[in-house]
Design a protein around this motif. Sequence first.
Motif, PDB file in Angstrom:
ATOM      1  N   GLU A 236      -1.032  13.497  27.594  1.00  0.00           N
ATOM      2  CA  GLU A 236      -1.143  14.952  27.699  1.00  0.00           C
ATOM      3  C   GLU A 236       0.181  15.611  27.327  1.00  0.00           C
ATOM      4  N   GLU A 237       1.278  14.941  27.650  1.00  0.00           N
ATOM      5  CA  GLU A 237       2.593  15.573  27.482  1.00  0.00           C
ATOM      6  C   GLU A 237       3.103  15.557  26.046  1.00  0.00           C
TER       7      GLU A 237
ATOM      8  N   HIS B 108      -4.022  14.041  34.116  1.00  0.00           N
ATOM      9  CA  HIS B 108      -3.370  13.147  33.152  1.00  0.00           C
ATOM     10  C   HIS B 108      -2.469  12.120  33.834  1.00  0.00           C
TER      11      HIS B 108
ATOM     12  N   GLU C 189      -5.718  20.386  35.641  1.00  0.00           N
ATOM     13  CA  GLU C 189      -4.479  21.070  35.987  1.00  0.00           C
ATOM     14  C   GLU C 189      -4.482  22.457  35.337  1.00  0.00           C
TER      15      GLU C 189
ATOM     16  N   ASP D 215       3.146  17.222  38.691  1.00  0.00           N
ATOM     17  CA  ASP D 215       2.534  17.264  37.356  1.00  0.00           C
ATOM     18  C   ASP D 215       2.420  15.860  36.784  1.00  0.00           C
ATOM     19  N   ASP D 216       1.296  15.224  36.838  1.00  0.00           N
ATOM     20  CA  ASP D 216       0.021  15.732  37.310  1.00  0.00           C
ATOM     21  C   ASP D 216      -0.617  14.686  38.219  1.00  0.00           C
TER      22      ASP D 216
HETATM   23 ZN   LIG Z   1       0.658  18.394  33.334  1.00  0.00          ZN
END
Ligand SMILES: [Zn+2]
Length: 463
Positions: free
Chosen positions: A168-169, A102, A195, A134-135
């Motif tokens: 994604e978050e 991501h 991930e 991340d990430d």
């Molecule tokens: Zn992540």
Amino acid sequence: MIRRLLVLSCVLLTSGMMFAQQVPSLDAVQAQREVEHFLTDLVRIDTQDPPGNESKVAHYLQGVLQREGIPSEIVEPVPGRGSLIARLKGDGSKRPILLMAHEDVVPVDRSHWTVDAFSAIVRNGALYGRGSLDDKAMLASNLEVFLQLKRLKIPLSRDVIFLAEASEETDSPAGMKVIVDRYWDKFDCEFALNEGGSSLIENGRVKYMAVSTAEKLPRWFSLVATGSSGHASIPRVDNAVVHLASAVARIGTWETPARLNETTREFFQRLATISPPEEAAWYRNVLDPKVQAILRVQQPQYYSMLRTSVVPTMLKAGFKTNVIPPTAQAEVDLRALPDEDLVKFREEMTKIINDPQIKIVPYDNTYSMPAAPPSGIHTAMFLALEKAQKEVAPGATTLPIMTTGATDSAFLRAKGVQAYGISVPHTEAESRTVHGNDEHVEVKQLGVFVRYIYAAVTDVAAK
Ligand SMILES: [Zn+2]
């Protein structure tokens, strides 16, 4: 018979050697230098989510791919929040493999950072910045592997697809739910690397590399208590605050049933082989109630891997000390085992609460992860990851894990993809910087990670 066996093994040896010659190995020094360069550029692009602004990353990636002669496409279901898809063609004899990561990162509280979170500064061999683990570490590593496959002209039996995803978050219409719903044909695949794995470096050595094959399913809900309101000088038996407190205490201390699945059974067996004797004995008997009681206190993450968990996290009630409020509400984080029957589980929970004044109100799950079966631990992809680990981190162990947190792999698994979560090797202390402060990654481990992905991908995709 003996002679025939000998001849056969000679043939196998020769063909094995020929195969090894066909897949050129990476120039490790050059690959590490380049992945560090990509990660530096990516960290410097601020994609704190919200608002994300992931198209900035998508356009950067598109530029890199363009210079290497690789066409790509940016899809933007929400303006400014683009995801990028690119493909290297194989001969089509096998179904594609997807490398995904991501583009967005969680926000930063700059007052707690000792370096600029978007400068990608290198200190003592580690690259600092939001997203360095991340990430964007995986995004940069996937990109590096993708480019190397092209440059080294690796003949492929399956397409290799690169996906850099937005949002994604936070759940939004720019994220994986919509990307899968609208553009699935652009990255339909058999295997995926994403991930979600973890790893441990102890005393400078990689102890294990954990490959996630499954995850728990978040299904949050509210507990809503109602009662009569009034002056607090007169106690009432239906006081919503009291009823809510009791319900919260009941579900918060509820020992939900424990069970193993294929992944967690193998995980605890392998973990026992690399643990000190006392802990090894726990892991060999994780379902023993006495062991459960120990894990609950000492290894809560393992306790959680064995069950659907119910964790109250927020309370809301009242506005003045001398007023009994008519309602009180708690927010609860439920994480279900992949095979949980949630209808039955809710019935059980209603019995545990045992109070007609309490309602369980599930959240809207429009953009959240779908229920999905675990990926296998005997597939060509899982075996390739184990083999790659032996190559890049000899002496370490591969552990299949079920993560207690959720990733976008759930959307892929729900489509029948065998999706695996992996991670750049890091220390325990480094893992705490993810979503925390002074996030950083060891540059040397980025190089290891690129070689790991390259070895696994060529194993399943090279002809
Ligand atoms: Zn992540």
